[in-house]
Scaffold this motif. Sequence first.
Motif, PDB file in Angstrom:
ATOM      1  N   LEU A 101      48.302  64.022  38.416  1.00 14.99           N
ATOM      2  CA  LEU A 101      47.498  64.895  37.561  1.00 14.99           C
ATOM      3  C   LEU A 101      46.533  64.077  36.714  1.00 14.99           C
ATOM      4  CD1 LEU A 101      50.469  67.157  36.468  1.00 14.99           C
ATOM      5  CD2 LEU A 101      48.587  67.868  37.966  1.00 14.99           C
ATOM      6  N   PHE A 120      39.815  65.136  39.419  1.00 12.25           N
ATOM      7  CA  PHE A 120      41.073  65.721  39.884  1.00 12.25           C
ATOM      8  C   PHE A 120      40.925  66.197  41.319  1.00 12.25           C
ATOM      9  CE2 PHE A 120      44.133  69.489  39.631  1.00 12.25           C
ATOM     10  CZ  PHE A 120      45.239  68.703  39.901  1.00 12.25           C
ATOM     11  N   TYR A 137      46.092  72.104  34.853  1.00 12.92           N
ATOM     12  CA  TYR A 137      45.442  70.802  34.746  1.00 12.92           C
ATOM     13  C   TYR A 137      44.523  70.765  33.526  1.00 12.92           C
ATOM     14  CZ  TYR A 137      42.194  67.015  35.537  1.00 12.92           C
ATOM     15  OH  TYR A 137      41.414  65.907  35.366  1.00 12.92           O
ATOM     16  N   ARG A 188      44.978  68.173  30.441  1.00  6.77           N
ATOM     17  CA  ARG A 188      43.880  67.258  30.104  1.00  6.77           C
ATOM     18  C   ARG A 188      43.415  67.479  28.664  1.00  6.77           C
ATOM     19  NH1 ARG A 188      39.205  69.339  32.876  1.00  6.77           N
ATOM     20  NH2 ARG A 188      39.215  70.610  31.011  1.00  6.77           N
TER      21      ARG A 188
END
Length: 196
Positions: free
Chosen positions: A47, A125, A106, A110
């Motif tokens: 990730l 990503f 995600y 982040r």
Amino acid sequence: MEPNRLFFALWPGEAVRASCNAAARQLNIRMPSGGYLSSPERYHVTLLFLGDHVPRDQEDAACRAAALVRAAPFTLTLDHAGSFRNREIPWWIAARSTPPGLTAFYAALRDAMLQARVSLERLRFVPHLTIARNAKIILPPTPIEPIDWAVDEFVLIRSRLDLRPVRYEVIGRWPLLAPEGGTATPIPAPPQLDLF
């Protein structure tokens, strides 16, 4: 500074690992890679990569921020294989299309790291699970028997560079929990693998 290579990842359970390993072996029989198959114990989807020498205060901040992430569980269907065209030619399996739940998760992870001022590397990503390394040939986009992975947690991994072979150590594990008031709102998907 001591090596402390850390990354957040999706970490599959044993059934998904076994299915991915079976898919890797079938692909390698149909088209021998000339490289070596990854060990199923190392299967993961990266990730966020934090770096090779992450200071302890940054590691602690990353763990605190991870505990605050709220995103709903989702299903990731791995249904295609292919390879990257870099020097080591890794083969991978991935989803033809990224589920909105993974995109939203995600983004939440982040953003939590950036708000906590955790340094990140490799922000691009491209969700995939590496099944082989150092292949001698490119694996063209290839459909595989779909593998449904019910993703309900994420982990922080330390890559033990001091061991041979290098091993992964899970140093933090957090459940995926939907935000209050429902599931996370999907955002536009990041750039995808070119599978066609």
